[in-house]
Design a protein around this motif. Structure first.
Motif, PDB file in Angstrom:
ATOM      1  N   LEU A 110       0.910  -1.166   0.121  1.00 23.45           N
ATOM      2  CA  LEU A 110       0.383   0.324  -0.293  1.00 23.45           C
ATOM      3  C   LEU A 110       1.234   1.294   0.309  1.00 23.45           C
ATOM      4  O   LEU A 110       0.743   1.991  -0.538  1.00 23.45           O
ATOM      5  CB  LEU A 110      -0.698   0.146   1.324  1.00 23.45           C
ATOM      6  N   VAL A 111       2.192   1.236   0.937  1.00 23.02           N
ATOM      7  CA  VAL A 111       3.350   2.845   0.394  1.00 23.02           C
ATOM      8  C   VAL A 111       3.242   2.765  -0.639  1.00 23.02           C
ATOM      9  O   VAL A 111       3.693   4.018  -1.568  1.00 23.02           O
ATOM     10  CB  VAL A 111       3.930   1.932   1.414  1.00 23.02           C
ATOM     11  N   ARG A 112       3.950   1.326  -1.279  1.00 19.35           N
ATOM     12  CA  ARG A 112       4.575   1.894  -2.931  1.00 19.35           C
ATOM     13  C   ARG A 112       3.701   2.491  -3.775  1.00 19.35           C
ATOM     14  O   ARG A 112       3.591   3.517  -4.283  1.00 19.35           O
ATOM     15  CB  ARG A 112       4.531   0.513  -2.724  1.00 19.35           C
ATOM     16  N   PHE A 140      -1.254   5.757  -6.341  1.00 20.54           N
ATOM     17  CA  PHE A 140      -2.600   5.207  -6.842  1.00 20.54           C
ATOM     18  C   PHE A 140      -2.949   5.370  -5.578  1.00 20.54           C
ATOM     19  O   PHE A 140      -2.440   4.633  -4.215  1.00 20.54           O
ATOM     20  CB  PHE A 140      -1.584   4.490  -6.997  1.00 20.54           C
ATOM     21  N   PHE A 141      -4.854   5.587  -6.042  1.00 24.73           N
ATOM     22  CA  PHE A 141      -5.802   5.290  -4.367  1.00 24.73           C
ATOM     23  C   PHE A 141      -6.551   4.085  -4.745  1.00 24.73           C
ATOM     24  O   PHE A 141      -6.937   3.799  -6.073  1.00 24.73           O
ATOM     25  CB  PHE A 141      -6.792   6.407  -4.655  1.00 24.73           C
ATOM     26  N   TRP A 142      -6.303   3.145  -3.707  1.00 21.54           N
ATOM     27  CA  TRP A 142      -7.000   1.664  -4.044  1.00 21.54           C
ATOM     28  C   TRP A 142      -8.798   1.255  -4.335  1.00 21.54           C
ATOM     29  O   TRP A 142      -9.550   0.623  -5.292  1.00 21.54           O
ATOM     30  CB  TRP A 142      -6.011   0.587  -3.357  1.00 21.54           C
ATOM     31  N   GLU A 187     -10.748  -2.748  -9.929  1.00 22.16           N
ATOM     32  CA  GLU A 187     -11.128  -2.214 -10.393  1.00 22.16           C
ATOM     33  C   GLU A 187     -11.947  -0.964  -9.839  1.00 22.16           C
ATOM     34  O   GLU A 187     -12.346  -0.030 -10.131  1.00 22.16           O
ATOM     35  CB  GLU A 187     -12.658  -3.225 -10.720  1.00 22.16           C
ATOM     36  N   THR A 188     -11.298  -0.946  -8.558  1.00 27.21           N
ATOM     37  CA  THR A 188     -11.891   0.809  -7.696  1.00 27.21           C
ATOM     38  C   THR A 188     -11.320   1.572  -7.486  1.00 27.21           C
ATOM     39  O   THR A 188     -11.119   2.787  -6.868  1.00 27.21           O
ATOM     40  CB  THR A 188     -12.449   0.000  -6.314  1.00 27.21           C
ATOM     41  N   GLY A 189     -10.152   1.768  -8.335  1.00 26.52           N
ATOM     42  CA  GLY A 189      -8.269   2.918  -8.223  1.00 26.52           C
ATOM     43  C   GLY A 189      -8.948   3.506  -9.132  1.00 26.52           C
ATOM     44  O   GLY A 189     -10.040   3.771 -10.174  1.00 26.52           O
ATOM     45  N   ALA A 190      -7.475   4.455  -8.373  1.00 26.90           N
ATOM     46  CA  ALA A 190      -7.593   5.730  -9.195  1.00 26.90           C
ATOM     47  C   ALA A 190      -6.507   6.258  -9.278  1.00 26.90           C
ATOM     48  O   ALA A 190      -5.492   6.126  -8.763  1.00 26.90           O
ATOM     49  CB  ALA A 190      -8.648   6.854  -9.388  1.00 26.90           C
ATOM     50  N   LEU A 203      -1.019  11.867  -4.029  1.00 27.52           N
ATOM     51  CA  LEU A 203      -2.701  11.229  -3.184  1.00 27.52           C
ATOM     52  C   LEU A 203      -2.472  12.952  -2.141  1.00 27.52           C
ATOM     53  O   LEU A 203      -0.768  12.771  -1.590  1.00 27.52           O
ATOM     54  CB  LEU A 203      -2.299  10.229  -2.531  1.00 27.52           C
ATOM     55  N   SER A 204      -3.371  13.472  -1.872  1.00 26.48           N
ATOM     56  CA  SER A 204      -3.331  13.916  -0.216  1.00 26.48           C
ATOM     57  C   SER A 204      -3.230  13.039   0.663  1.00 26.48           C
ATOM     58  O   SER A 204      -3.510  11.753   0.867  1.00 26.48           O
ATOM     59  CB  SER A 204      -5.012  14.730  -0.815  1.00 26.48           C
TER      60      SER A 204
END
Length: 405
Positions: A135-137, A143-145, A170-173, A178-179
Protein backbone atom coordinates in the motif's frame (compact mmCIF):
# COMPACT_ATOMS: atom_id res chain seq x y z
CA UNK A 1 -18.24 -23.41 -33.71
CA UNK A 2 -16.40 -20.10 -33.35
CA UNK A 3 -18.33 -16.88 -32.73
CA UNK A 4 -16.96 -13.40 -33.48
CA UNK A 5 -15.73 -11.46 -30.47
CA UNK A 6 -13.86 -8.20 -30.02
CA UNK A 7 -10.47 -8.50 -28.32
CA UNK A 8 -8.63 -5.44 -27.05
CA UNK A 9 -5.01 -6.17 -26.27
CA UNK A 10 -1.52 -4.76 -26.66
CA UNK A 11 -0.27 -8.20 -27.64
CA UNK A 12 -2.85 -10.90 -28.31
CA UNK A 13 -2.01 -14.54 -27.68
CA UNK A 14 -3.63 -16.19 -30.74
CA UNK A 15 -4.69 -19.13 -28.58
CA UNK A 16 -7.11 -16.83 -26.72
CA UNK A 17 -9.29 -16.70 -29.81
CA UNK A 18 -10.06 -20.42 -29.56
CA UNK A 19 -11.50 -20.28 -26.02
CA UNK A 20 -15.28 -20.91 -25.70
CA UNK A 21 -16.34 -17.27 -25.47
CA UNK A 22 -19.96 -18.10 -26.34
CA UNK A 23 -20.26 -20.00 -23.02
CA UNK A 24 -20.55 -18.35 -19.55
CA UNK A 25 -17.33 -18.74 -17.56
CA UNK A 26 -19.02 -20.78 -14.85
CA UNK A 27 -19.94 -23.37 -17.51
CA UNK A 28 -16.52 -23.67 -19.16
CA UNK A 29 -15.47 -27.32 -19.57
CA UNK A 30 -12.77 -28.65 -17.28
CA UNK A 31 -10.40 -29.40 -20.17
CA UNK A 32 -9.92 -25.66 -20.66
CA UNK A 33 -9.24 -24.90 -17.00
CA UNK A 34 -6.34 -25.06 -14.57
CA UNK A 35 -7.04 -25.85 -10.93
CA UNK A 36 -5.37 -23.06 -8.96
CA UNK A 37 -6.17 -21.65 -5.52
CA UNK A 38 -8.54 -18.73 -5.89
CA UNK A 39 -9.37 -15.80 -3.66
CA UNK A 40 -12.80 -14.46 -2.84
CA UNK A 41 -14.26 -12.45 -5.73
CA UNK A 42 -17.60 -10.85 -6.52
CA UNK A 43 -17.06 -11.96 -10.12
CA UNK A 44 -16.74 -15.35 -11.80
CA UNK A 45 -13.02 -16.06 -12.31
CA UNK A 46 -11.42 -18.99 -14.12
CA UNK A 47 -7.79 -19.93 -14.85
CA UNK A 48 -6.72 -21.25 -18.26
CA UNK A 49 -3.35 -22.45 -19.51
CA UNK A 50 -2.40 -21.65 -23.10
CA UNK A 51 0.96 -22.56 -24.62
CA UNK A 52 2.62 -22.74 -21.20
CA UNK A 53 1.17 -19.48 -19.86
CA UNK A 54 -1.59 -19.31 -17.23
CA UNK A 55 -4.20 -16.56 -17.49
CA UNK A 56 -6.92 -15.42 -15.08
CA UNK A 57 -10.22 -14.67 -16.84
CA UNK A 58 -12.81 -12.54 -15.03
CA UNK A 59 -16.35 -11.69 -16.16
CA UNK A 60 -17.37 -8.11 -15.43
CA UNK A 61 -19.13 -5.14 -17.01
CA UNK A 62 -17.47 -3.59 -20.04
CA UNK A 63 -16.82 -0.14 -18.55
CA UNK A 64 -15.30 -1.74 -15.44
CA UNK A 65 -13.15 -4.07 -17.55
CA UNK A 66 -11.90 -1.17 -19.69
CA UNK A 67 -11.11 0.96 -16.66
CA UNK A 68 -9.28 -1.81 -14.82
CA UNK A 69 -7.36 -2.77 -17.96
CA UNK A 70 -6.19 0.83 -18.41
CA UNK A 71 -5.22 1.13 -14.72
CA UNK A 72 -3.25 -2.11 -14.70
CA UNK A 73 -1.45 -1.08 -17.89
CA UNK A 74 -0.59 2.26 -16.28
CA UNK A 75 0.67 0.53 -13.13
CA UNK A 76 2.79 -1.77 -15.27
CA UNK A 77 4.44 1.25 -16.90
CA UNK A 78 5.20 2.55 -13.40
CA UNK A 79 6.71 -0.82 -12.44
CA UNK A 80 4.14 -1.21 -9.68
CA UNK A 81 3.63 -4.57 -7.93
CA UNK A 82 0.44 -5.62 -9.70
CA UNK A 83 -0.75 -8.35 -12.03
CA UNK A 84 -0.34 -7.75 -15.77
CA UNK A 85 -3.38 -6.90 -17.88
CA UNK A 86 -3.48 -8.93 -21.11
CA UNK A 87 -6.79 -8.32 -22.90
CA UNK A 88 -10.49 -7.49 -22.83
CA UNK A 89 -12.88 -9.77 -24.71
CA UNK A 90 -16.23 -8.11 -25.51
CA UNK A 91 -19.20 -8.50 -27.87
CA UNK A 92 -19.82 -12.06 -26.69
CA UNK A 93 -23.00 -13.76 -27.89
CA UNK A 94 -26.23 -13.92 -25.88
CA UNK A 95 -25.34 -10.70 -24.05
CA UNK A 96 -22.66 -12.44 -22.02
CA UNK A 97 -20.54 -10.08 -19.94
CA UNK A 98 -17.14 -9.07 -21.28
CA UNK A 99 -14.08 -10.54 -19.59
CA UNK A 100 -10.82 -9.07 -18.38
CA UNK A 101 -7.78 -11.31 -18.88
CA UNK A 102 -4.68 -10.96 -16.71
CA UNK A 103 -1.49 -13.00 -16.62
CA UNK A 104 -1.35 -15.27 -13.58
CA UNK A 105 1.49 -14.40 -11.22
CA UNK A 106 3.61 -17.54 -10.96
CA UNK A 107 4.51 -18.88 -7.50
CA UNK A 108 1.80 -16.76 -5.88
CA UNK A 109 -1.25 -17.53 -3.78
CA UNK A 110 -4.29 -15.70 -2.43
CA UNK A 111 -4.33 -15.30 1.33
CA UNK A 112 -6.99 -17.94 1.98
CA UNK A 113 -4.73 -20.59 0.48
CA UNK A 114 -2.00 -19.49 2.87
CA UNK A 115 -4.49 -19.96 5.69
CA UNK A 116 -5.29 -23.53 4.67
CA UNK A 117 -3.92 -24.34 8.12
CA UNK A 118 -3.61 -22.11 11.16
CA UNK A 119 -0.62 -19.87 10.62
CA UNK A 120 1.64 -18.94 13.46
CA UNK A 121 1.58 -15.26 14.50
CA UNK A 122 5.12 -14.76 13.11
CA UNK A 123 3.99 -15.80 9.63
CA UNK A 124 0.93 -13.57 9.84
CA UNK A 125 3.27 -10.71 10.78
CA UNK A 126 5.19 -11.21 7.53
CA UNK A 127 1.96 -11.11 5.51
CA UNK A 128 0.90 -7.88 7.21
CA UNK A 129 4.32 -6.34 6.55
CA UNK A 130 4.00 -7.24 2.86
CA UNK A 131 0.50 -5.77 2.57
CA UNK A 132 1.50 -2.56 4.34
CA UNK A 133 4.56 -2.19 2.09
CA UNK A 134 2.40 -2.77 -1.00
CA UNK A 135 0.00 0.00 0.00
CA UNK A 136 2.90 2.38 0.70
CA UNK A 137 4.42 1.66 -2.72
CA UNK A 138 1.11 2.27 -4.46
CA UNK A 139 0.51 5.51 -2.56
CA UNK A 140 3.98 6.78 -3.42
CA UNK A 141 3.02 6.28 -7.07
CA UNK A 142 -0.19 8.27 -6.58
CA UNK A 143 -2.48 5.23 -6.77
CA UNK A 144 -5.65 5.23 -4.66
CA UNK A 145 -6.70 1.58 -4.30
CA UNK A 146 -10.21 2.02 -2.97
CA UNK A 147 -10.55 -1.62 -1.92
CA UNK A 148 -7.31 -2.69 -0.26
CA UNK A 149 -7.77 -6.11 1.32
CA UNK A 150 -6.15 -9.48 1.72
CA UNK A 151 -8.62 -10.82 -0.87
CA UNK A 152 -7.37 -8.39 -3.51
CA UNK A 153 -3.72 -9.29 -2.93
CA UNK A 154 -1.44 -12.11 -4.05
CA UNK A 155 1.59 -13.18 -2.01
CA UNK A 156 4.91 -14.68 -3.09
CA UNK A 157 7.82 -15.95 -1.02
CA UNK A 158 10.66 -13.47 -0.70
CA UNK A 159 13.66 -14.90 1.19
CA UNK A 160 11.90 -15.56 4.48
CA UNK A 161 9.39 -12.75 4.00
CA UNK A 162 6.58 -12.20 1.49
CA UNK A 163 6.10 -9.87 -1.46
CA UNK A 164 2.57 -8.63 -2.09
CA UNK A 165 0.93 -7.79 -5.43
CA UNK A 166 -2.29 -5.97 -6.27
CA UNK A 167 -4.65 -8.28 -8.15
CA UNK A 168 -7.86 -6.20 -8.41
CA UNK A 169 -7.78 -2.55 -9.49
CA UNK A 170 -11.39 -1.94 -10.52
CA UNK A 171 -11.98 0.57 -7.66
CA UNK A 172 -8.63 2.33 -8.08
CA UNK A 173 -7.63 5.72 -9.40
CA UNK A 174 -4.24 7.08 -10.43
CA UNK A 175 -3.27 10.64 -9.50
CA UNK A 176 -0.10 12.71 -9.71
CA UNK A 177 0.06 12.43 -5.92
CA UNK A 178 -2.31 11.51 -3.10
CA UNK A 179 -3.46 13.99 -0.48
CA UNK A 180 -3.31 13.06 3.22
CA UNK A 181 -7.11 12.73 3.10
CA UNK A 182 -6.99 10.24 0.22
CA UNK A 183 -4.35 8.16 1.94
CA UNK A 184 -6.35 8.21 5.17
CA UNK A 185 -9.50 7.10 3.35
CA UNK A 186 -7.64 4.23 1.68
CA UNK A 187 -6.23 3.17 5.05
CA UNK A 188 -9.68 3.13 6.66
CA UNK A 189 -11.05 1.01 3.80
CA UNK A 190 -8.13 -1.37 4.30
CA UNK A 191 -8.73 -1.49 8.06
CA UNK A 192 -12.42 -2.33 7.61
CA UNK A 193 -11.84 -4.96 4.92
CA UNK A 194 -9.03 -6.70 6.78
CA UNK A 195 -11.00 -6.74 10.04
CA UNK A 196 -13.85 -8.51 8.25
CA UNK A 197 -11.48 -11.01 6.63
CA UNK A 198 -9.81 -11.73 9.96
CA UNK A 199 -13.22 -12.36 11.55
CA UNK A 200 -13.98 -14.86 8.76
CA UNK A 201 -10.68 -16.62 9.37
CA UNK A 202 -11.37 -16.75 13.09
CA UNK A 203 -14.84 -18.23 12.52
CA UNK A 204 -13.27 -20.90 10.30
CA UNK A 205 -10.70 -21.76 12.97
CA UNK A 206 -7.82 -20.58 10.76
CA UNK A 207 -6.62 -17.72 12.95
CA UNK A 208 -4.21 -18.52 15.77
CA UNK A 209 -5.93 -18.30 19.16
CA UNK A 210 -3.47 -15.60 20.26
CA UNK A 211 -4.43 -13.31 17.36
CA UNK A 212 -7.19 -10.71 17.76
CA UNK A 213 -8.97 -9.83 14.45
CA UNK A 214 -9.18 -6.15 15.37
CA UNK A 215 -5.48 -6.13 16.16
CA UNK A 216 -4.75 -7.62 12.73
CA UNK A 217 -6.42 -4.72 10.94
CA UNK A 218 -4.88 -2.13 13.26
CA UNK A 219 -1.43 -3.65 12.70
CA UNK A 220 -1.58 -3.16 8.93
CA UNK A 221 -2.36 0.53 9.45
CA UNK A 222 0.34 0.92 12.11
CA UNK A 223 2.97 -0.72 9.91
CA UNK A 224 1.91 1.40 6.95
CA UNK A 225 2.20 4.61 8.98
CA UNK A 226 5.63 3.61 10.34
CA UNK A 227 7.00 2.91 6.86
CA UNK A 228 5.38 6.01 5.33
CA UNK A 229 6.92 8.20 8.02
CA UNK A 230 10.37 6.69 7.50
CA UNK A 231 10.15 7.37 3.78
CA UNK A 232 8.76 10.89 3.86
CA UNK A 233 9.46 12.75 7.11
CA UNK A 234 11.49 15.96 7.16
CA UNK A 235 14.54 15.41 9.31
CA UNK A 236 16.14 18.16 11.37
CA UNK A 237 19.94 17.99 11.24
CA UNK A 238 21.83 19.72 14.02
CA UNK A 239 25.41 18.95 12.96
CA UNK A 240 27.32 17.08 10.26
CA UNK A 241 24.57 17.33 7.65
CA UNK A 242 26.44 15.30 5.02
CA UNK A 243 26.93 12.31 7.31
CA UNK A 244 23.33 12.44 8.51
CA UNK A 245 22.07 12.65 4.92
CA UNK A 246 24.20 9.68 3.85
CA UNK A 247 22.97 7.69 6.84
CA UNK A 248 19.33 8.46 6.00
CA UNK A 249 19.78 7.46 2.35
CA UNK A 250 21.49 4.20 3.31
CA UNK A 251 18.62 3.39 5.67
CA UNK A 252 16.09 3.99 2.90
CA UNK A 253 18.15 1.82 0.52
CA UNK A 254 18.11 -0.96 3.13
CA UNK A 255 14.32 -0.71 3.12
CA UNK A 256 14.47 -1.23 -0.64
CA UNK A 257 13.83 2.34 -1.83
CA UNK A 258 15.90 4.59 -4.07
CA UNK A 259 16.35 8.32 -3.44
CA UNK A 260 16.51 10.63 -6.45
CA UNK A 261 17.29 13.88 -4.65
CA UNK A 262 17.28 15.47 -1.19
CA UNK A 263 15.52 18.76 -0.53
CA UNK A 264 17.37 20.80 2.09
CA UNK A 265 16.46 24.05 3.80
CA UNK A 266 18.54 26.24 6.11
CA UNK A 267 17.00 28.66 8.60
CA UNK A 268 18.48 31.05 11.16
CA UNK A 269 16.76 31.56 14.50
CA UNK A 270 18.44 33.99 16.94
CA UNK A 271 21.78 33.21 15.43
CA UNK A 272 21.21 29.44 15.54
CA UNK A 273 21.54 27.66 12.21
CA UNK A 274 19.03 24.87 11.53
CA UNK A 275 19.19 22.44 8.62
CA UNK A 276 16.24 20.28 7.54
CA UNK A 277 16.23 17.64 4.82
CA UNK A 278 13.57 15.60 3.10
CA UNK A 279 14.52 12.83 0.64
CA UNK A 280 12.54 12.35 -2.55
CA UNK A 281 11.89 8.62 -2.69
CA UNK A 282 11.33 7.64 -6.30
CA UNK A 283 11.23 3.86 -6.51
CA UNK A 284 11.00 0.68 -4.53
CA UNK A 285 13.15 -2.24 -5.60
CA UNK A 286 16.61 -0.81 -4.96
CA UNK A 287 18.29 -4.22 -4.62
CA UNK A 288 16.19 -5.81 -7.36
CA UNK A 289 17.33 -3.18 -9.83
CA UNK A 290 20.98 -3.52 -8.86
CA UNK A 291 20.79 -7.31 -9.20
CA UNK A 292 19.10 -7.02 -12.61
CA UNK A 293 21.69 -4.49 -13.75
CA UNK A 294 24.76 -6.52 -12.77
CA UNK A 295 23.52 -10.09 -13.36
CA UNK A 296 20.36 -9.96 -15.48
CA UNK A 297 18.48 -11.89 -12.77
CA UNK A 298 14.94 -10.80 -11.89
CA UNK A 299 14.10 -11.35 -8.22
CA UNK A 300 12.00 -10.03 -5.37
CA UNK A 301 13.62 -7.39 -3.15
CA UNK A 302 14.67 -9.60 -0.22
CA UNK A 303 15.81 -12.33 -2.58
CA UNK A 304 17.88 -9.76 -4.46
CA UNK A 305 19.45 -8.53 -1.23
CA UNK A 306 20.48 -12.09 -0.29
CA UNK A 307 21.82 -12.82 -3.80
CA UNK A 308 23.81 -9.59 -3.84
CA UNK A 309 25.28 -10.40 -0.43
CA UNK A 310 26.44 -13.75 -1.79
CA UNK A 311 27.80 -12.07 -4.93
CA UNK A 312 29.67 -9.46 -2.86
CA UNK A 313 31.16 -12.18 -0.62
CA UNK A 314 32.25 -14.14 -3.72
CA UNK A 315 33.76 -10.99 -5.20
CA UNK A 316 35.75 -10.30 -2.02
CA UNK A 317 36.96 -13.91 -1.74
CA UNK A 318 37.96 -13.97 -5.42
CA UNK A 319 39.70 -10.58 -5.18
CA UNK A 320 37.89 -9.32 -8.29
CA UNK A 321 37.66 -5.51 -8.23
CA UNK A 322 35.56 -5.33 -11.40
CA UNK A 323 31.88 -5.84 -10.53
CA UNK A 324 30.84 -6.96 -14.01
CA UNK A 325 33.58 -9.60 -14.16
CA UNK A 326 32.73 -10.82 -10.66
CA UNK A 327 29.02 -11.04 -11.51
CA UNK A 328 29.73 -13.07 -14.65
CA UNK A 329 31.92 -15.54 -12.80
CA UNK A 330 29.47 -15.79 -9.87
CA UNK A 331 26.65 -16.62 -12.28
CA UNK A 332 28.63 -19.28 -14.15
CA UNK A 333 30.46 -20.78 -11.17
CA UNK A 334 27.93 -20.43 -8.34
CA UNK A 335 24.34 -19.49 -9.19
CA UNK A 336 23.62 -21.51 -12.34
CA UNK A 337 25.37 -24.69 -11.14
CA UNK A 338 23.06 -24.68 -8.11
CA UNK A 339 19.96 -24.22 -10.29
CA UNK A 340 21.08 -26.89 -12.78
CA UNK A 341 21.66 -29.35 -9.93
CA UNK A 342 17.91 -29.57 -9.36
CA UNK A 343 16.36 -32.60 -11.12
CA UNK A 344 13.67 -31.83 -13.69
CA UNK A 345 10.91 -33.31 -11.52
CA UNK A 346 11.72 -30.87 -8.67
CA UNK A 347 12.09 -27.64 -10.63
CA UNK A 348 8.52 -26.49 -10.09
CA UNK A 349 8.83 -26.49 -6.32
CA UNK A 350 10.62 -23.13 -5.95
CA UNK A 351 11.46 -20.36 -8.38
CA UNK A 352 15.24 -20.12 -9.02
CA UNK A 353 16.06 -17.02 -6.88
CA UNK A 354 14.14 -18.42 -3.89
CA UNK A 355 15.74 -21.81 -4.41
CA UNK A 356 19.24 -20.32 -4.31
CA UNK A 357 18.43 -18.23 -1.22
CA UNK A 358 17.16 -21.30 0.61
CA UNK A 359 20.23 -23.30 -0.42
CA UNK A 360 22.64 -20.73 1.01
CA UNK A 361 20.54 -20.54 4.17
CA UNK A 362 20.65 -24.34 4.40
CA UNK A 363 24.43 -24.20 3.93
CA UNK A 364 24.71 -21.77 6.82
CA UNK A 365 22.65 -24.04 9.10
CA UNK A 366 24.71 -27.10 8.20
CA UNK A 367 27.94 -25.17 8.75
CA UNK A 368 26.75 -23.98 12.16
CA UNK A 369 25.98 -27.55 13.15
CA UNK A 370 29.34 -28.83 11.87
CA UNK A 371 31.37 -25.95 13.26
CA UNK A 372 32.94 -25.36 9.83
CA UNK A 373 31.95 -24.38 6.31
CA UNK A 374 30.51 -27.52 4.72
CA UNK A 375 30.83 -26.09 1.20
CA UNK A 376 28.23 -25.32 -1.43
CA UNK A 377 28.07 -28.63 -3.31
CA UNK A 378 27.34 -30.78 -0.20
CA UNK A 379 24.80 -28.19 0.94
CA UNK A 380 23.00 -28.40 -2.42
CA UNK A 381 22.78 -32.20 -2.28
CA UNK A 382 21.57 -32.10 1.34
CA UNK A 383 18.94 -29.48 0.47
CA UNK A 384 17.64 -31.50 -2.48
CA UNK A 385 17.46 -34.77 -0.54
CA UNK A 386 16.30 -33.52 2.85
CA UNK A 387 14.26 -30.38 2.14
CA UNK A 388 13.19 -29.72 -1.45
CA UNK A 389 11.87 -33.19 -2.23
CA UNK A 390 9.31 -32.84 0.57
CA UNK A 391 7.93 -29.47 -0.56
CA UNK A 392 4.75 -29.05 -2.64
CA UNK A 393 5.02 -27.76 -6.20
CA UNK A 394 4.99 -23.98 -5.82
CA UNK A 395 4.22 -23.28 -9.46
CA UNK A 396 0.68 -24.21 -8.53
CA UNK A 397 0.75 -23.87 -4.74
CA UNK A 398 2.97 -21.67 -2.65
CA UNK A 399 4.38 -24.44 -0.47
CA UNK A 400 3.86 -23.90 3.23
CA UNK A 401 5.48 -26.11 5.80
CA UNK A 402 3.97 -25.42 9.25
CA UNK A 403 7.28 -26.35 10.82
CA UNK A 404 8.94 -23.49 8.93
CA UNK A 405 6.50 -20.83 10.06
Amino acid sequence: MLYPVRITSALVDPALIDLPWSTPLEEWPADHLVALPQGISRHVVRFVKLQGTVYAVKETREKIAEREYDLLRALERLDAPAVEAVAIVADRVNDLEPVLITRHLQFSLPYRALFSHTLRPQTLDRLLDALAALLVRLHLLGFFWGDCSLSNTLFRRDAGAFAAYLVDAETGALHLRLSPGQRSEDLEIARTNIFGEALDLQAAGLLHESVDPEQVSDEVVRRYETLWHELTFEQAVETDARRQMDKRIRRLNELGFDVEEVAMSVTEDHGERRVSMRPKVVDAGHHSRRLLRVTGLDAEENQARALLNDLDAYRAESDLPDEAQAAHRWLTEVFYPVIRAVPANLRGKLEPPELFVQVIEHRWKLSEQAGRDVGLAPAVQSFLADVLIHRPDEQAILGFDPEDD
